[in-house]
Design a protein around this motif. Structure first.
Motif, PDB file in Angstrom:
ATOM      1  N   ALA A  25       0.831  -1.192   0.000  1.00  0.00           N
ATOM      2  CA  ALA A  25       0.000   0.000   0.000  1.00  0.00           C
ATOM      3  C   ALA A  25       0.866   1.242   0.000  1.00  0.00           C
ATOM      4  CB  ALA A  25      -0.912  -0.001   1.213  1.00  0.00           C
ATOM      5  N   ALA A  26       0.726   2.034  -1.044  1.00  0.00           N
ATOM      6  CA  ALA A  26       1.479   3.283  -1.084  1.00  0.00           C
ATOM      7  C   ALA A  26       0.752   4.321  -0.238  1.00  0.00           C
ATOM      8  CB  ALA A  26       1.595   3.764  -2.520  1.00  0.00           C
ATOM      9  N   ALA A  28      -0.748   7.789   0.850  1.00  0.00           N
ATOM     10  CA  ALA A  28      -1.313   8.889   0.068  1.00  0.00           C
ATOM     11  C   ALA A  28      -1.639  10.034   0.999  1.00  0.00           C
ATOM     12  CB  ALA A  28      -2.573   8.427  -0.636  1.00  0.00           C
ATOM     13  N   PRO A  31      -7.184  12.915   2.884  1.00  0.00           N
ATOM     14  CA  PRO A  31      -8.127  13.897   2.361  1.00  0.00           C
ATOM     15  C   PRO A  31      -8.581  14.871   3.446  1.00  0.00           C
ATOM     16  CG  PRO A  31      -9.213  11.800   2.753  1.00  0.00           C
ATOM     17  CD  PRO A  31      -7.781  11.605   3.098  1.00  0.00           C
ATOM     18  N   VAL A  33     -11.448  16.884   4.853  1.00  0.00           N
ATOM     19  CA  VAL A  33     -12.902  16.942   4.779  1.00  0.00           C
ATOM     20  C   VAL A  33     -13.360  18.311   5.262  1.00  0.00           C
ATOM     21  CG1 VAL A  33     -15.045  15.909   5.574  1.00  0.00           C
ATOM     22  CG2 VAL A  33     -13.047  14.473   5.202  1.00  0.00           C
ATOM     23  N   SER A  34     -13.867  19.064   4.331  1.00  0.00           N
ATOM     24  CA  SER A  34     -14.341  20.392   4.720  1.00  0.00           C
ATOM     25  C   SER A  34     -15.779  20.267   5.201  1.00  0.00           C
ATOM     26  CB  SER A  34     -14.265  21.347   3.539  1.00  0.00           C
ATOM     27  OG  SER A  34     -15.161  20.945   2.540  1.00  0.00           O
ATOM     28  N   ARG A  35     -16.078  21.025   6.196  1.00  0.00           N
ATOM     29  CA  ARG A  35     -17.409  20.943   6.790  1.00  0.00           C
ATOM     30  C   ARG A  35     -18.251  22.127   6.315  1.00  0.00           C
ATOM     31  NH1 ARG A  35     -19.336  16.573   9.844  1.00  0.00           N
ATOM     32  NH2 ARG A  35     -17.585  15.165   9.788  1.00  0.00           N
ATOM     33  N   ASP A  36     -18.438  22.155   5.033  1.00  0.00           N
ATOM     34  CA  ASP A  36     -19.256  23.236   4.488  1.00  0.00           C
ATOM     35  C   ASP A  36     -20.689  23.096   4.975  1.00  0.00           C
ATOM     36  OD1 ASP A  36     -17.692  23.403   1.191  1.00  0.00           O
ATOM     37  OD2 ASP A  36     -17.070  24.092   3.169  1.00  0.00           O
ATOM     38  N   THR A 115     -21.281   8.170  -8.685  1.00  0.00           N
ATOM     39  CA  THR A 115     -21.610   9.122  -7.622  1.00  0.00           C
ATOM     40  C   THR A 115     -23.083   9.497  -7.760  1.00  0.00           C
ATOM     41  OG1 THR A 115     -21.020  11.016  -9.022  1.00  0.00           O
ATOM     42  CG2 THR A 115     -19.287  10.142  -7.583  1.00  0.00           C
TER      43      THR A 115
ATOM     44  N   GLU B  60      -6.539   4.776   2.631  1.00  0.00           N
ATOM     45  CA  GLU B  60      -5.262   5.420   2.300  1.00  0.00           C
ATOM     46  C   GLU B  60      -4.631   4.798   1.054  1.00  0.00           C
ATOM     47  OE1 GLU B  60      -2.536   5.864   5.447  1.00  0.00           O
ATOM     48  OE2 GLU B  60      -3.989   6.865   6.763  1.00  0.00           O
ATOM     49  N   ASP B  61      -4.860   3.493   0.870  1.00  0.00           N
ATOM     50  CA  ASP B  61      -4.306   2.789  -0.278  1.00  0.00           C
ATOM     51  C   ASP B  61      -5.074   3.195  -1.546  1.00  0.00           C
ATOM     52  OD1 ASP B  61      -3.548   0.987  -2.192  1.00  0.00           O
ATOM     53  OD2 ASP B  61      -3.783  -0.793  -0.930  1.00  0.00           O
ATOM     54  N   PRO B  62      -4.345   3.729  -2.560  1.00  0.00           N
ATOM     55  CA  PRO B  62      -5.033   4.165  -3.789  1.00  0.00           C
ATOM     56  C   PRO B  62      -5.789   3.033  -4.484  1.00  0.00           C
ATOM     57  CG  PRO B  62      -2.642   4.518  -3.958  1.00  0.00           C
ATOM     58  CD  PRO B  62      -2.906   3.976  -2.592  1.00  0.00           C
ATOM     59  N   ALA B  71     -18.588   8.423  -3.039  1.00  0.00           N
ATOM     60  CA  ALA B  71     -19.879   8.337  -3.720  1.00  0.00           C
ATOM     61  C   ALA B  71     -20.478   9.702  -4.038  1.00  0.00           C
ATOM     62  CB  ALA B  71     -20.860   7.537  -2.866  1.00  0.00           C
ATOM     63  N   PRO B  75     -18.167  16.183   0.499  1.00  0.00           N
ATOM     64  CA  PRO B  75     -17.386  15.349   1.422  1.00  0.00           C
ATOM     65  C   PRO B  75     -18.207  14.769   2.568  1.00  0.00           C
ATOM     66  CG  PRO B  75     -16.317  17.487   1.077  1.00  0.00           C
ATOM     67  CD  PRO B  75     -17.655  17.557   0.423  1.00  0.00           C
ATOM     68  N   GLU B  76     -19.170  15.567   3.058  1.00  0.00           N
ATOM     69  CA  GLU B  76     -19.971  15.099   4.182  1.00  0.00           C
ATOM     70  C   GLU B  76     -20.872  13.935   3.757  1.00  0.00           C
ATOM     71  OE1 GLU B  76     -22.620  17.478   7.413  1.00  0.00           O
ATOM     72  OE2 GLU B  76     -21.035  18.580   6.350  1.00  0.00           O
ATOM     73  N   ARG B 133      -1.664  -0.130  -9.013  1.00  0.00           N
ATOM     74  CA  ARG B 133      -0.245  -0.402  -8.754  1.00  0.00           C
ATOM     75  C   ARG B 133       0.615   0.000  -9.950  1.00  0.00           C
ATOM     76  NH1 ARG B 133      -1.825  -0.518  -4.070  1.00  0.00           N
ATOM     77  NH2 ARG B 133      -2.326  -2.434  -2.954  1.00  0.00           N
TER      78      ARG B 133
END
Lengths: 122, 186
Positions: A25-26, A28, A31, A33-36, A115, B60-62, B71, B75-76, B133
């Motif tokens: 696992a690389a 990263a 992220p 998370v903004s709480r807009d 999404t 964390e793993d891409p 989804a 973000p929320e 990968r």
């Protein structure tokens, strides 16, 4: 999305053990998370399910998922797949929030990048 | 040498050489391991036991982020969706990988349309992980990787992974051709 892959010759895997590269696992960046503040959600606003293009999923697989999951006819499934491929995204379903969430979850189960968003947002 | 999947009157079938079976089973098992939830120091043992997640961070793993993408652009909303679906999605994918691994024990491999769908999901998840990968992010990347199809000419681990990726892609394509024929024609 990847096109139909046709091997000129079937590659034969070697007998040597597969290296455990899949597991590395690389790290990263995490992220943020903004709480807009969320806009008040209107009750009857329809929601869209959007499928996004990626260079990995096979076109035949995406068509299969649209047909098998949504029950779309072949022609419609192909049109949607090509829309994803050429325009980067396609709205594949519009309905209630609950339906949209269920479809996104199912599409993630199939490995598609989906999404949901309020209709008219994009 | 594999001939890929075919639809027959008995079902969807394929024959594999033993090394191909071992390769696919290793890939299925590696992806299943990759899908095990990332350990968290702050996890409540009781919550873990009953399968309740107060909060599930983005992986964390891409590669796992490809399997379990956000989804929503909100973000929320994405976080809430992840909290509610993460466990079920991981379990569903793992079940398909395990079932497909088991199906490979038969010679020839014979699948019902439902088992074939699981197999297609499993191959797709393997390809998603390999693609992450290999850093496949654009059609150009995919094309570059697609050129490597000869196992005897692999010099690096990355070359080897690319040939594996192409083998799995080819196999999935034969499976999709067979599986699409099982759907009612409309």
């Amino acid at each position: 999305m990847s096109g139909s892959y046709t091997a000129a010759h079937t590659p034969a895997p070697s007998t040597s053990a597969v290296p455990a590269v899949l597991m590395s696992a690389a790290p990263a960046e995490s992220p943020t998370v903004s709480r807009d503040e969320q806009a008040a959600t209107a009750v009857n606003v329809p929601w869209n399910v959007v499928v996004w293009d990626d260079p990995v999923n096979l076109m035949s697989y995406v068509v299969y998922v649209f047909r098998a999951h949504f029950g779309y006819p072949d022609a419609k499934a192909r049109t949607l797949m090509l829309e994803v491929h050429h325009q980067g995204r396609s709205i594949v379903f519009t309905g209630s929030l609950e339906e949209a969430e269920a479809h996104v979850s199912a599409l993630h189960g199939y490995g598609l990048w989906a999404t949901y968003e309020k209709a008219g947002e994009n | 040498m594999a001939h890929g999947f075919k639809r027959t009157r008995k079902g969807i079938t394929a024959r594999f050489e033993r090394p191909e079976v071992r390769l696919l089973q290793k890939l299925f098992s590696d992806v299943a391991t990759t899908l095990e939830p990332e350990p968290r120091e702050d996890a409540d043992p009781l919550e873990s036991l009953v399968g309740w997640d107060e909060e599930v961070p983005e992986p964390e793993d891409p590669a796992v982020r490809r399997l379990l993408p956000a989804a929503s652009s909100d973000p929320e909303q994405a976080a809430e969706f992840r909290r509610l679906t993460d466990r079920t999605l991981r379990e569903g994918k793992t079940a398909a990988l395990r079932a497909s691994s088991l199906a490979l024990e038969s010679d020839p491999v014979l699948l019902t349309p439902e088992q074939a769908q699981d197999f297609a999901r499993a191959l797709n998840d393997v390809r998603a992980v390999l693609a992450a990968r290999l850093g496949i992010e654009s059609p150009e990347d995919a094309e570059r990787v697609g050129e490597l199809t000869d196992f005897s000419r692999t010099e690096t681990v990355e070359d080897y992974m690319a040939v594996v990726y192409n083998f799995v892609s080819w196999l999935q394509e034969t499976l999709m051709t067979a599986l699409l024929k099982t759907l009612p024609s409309r």
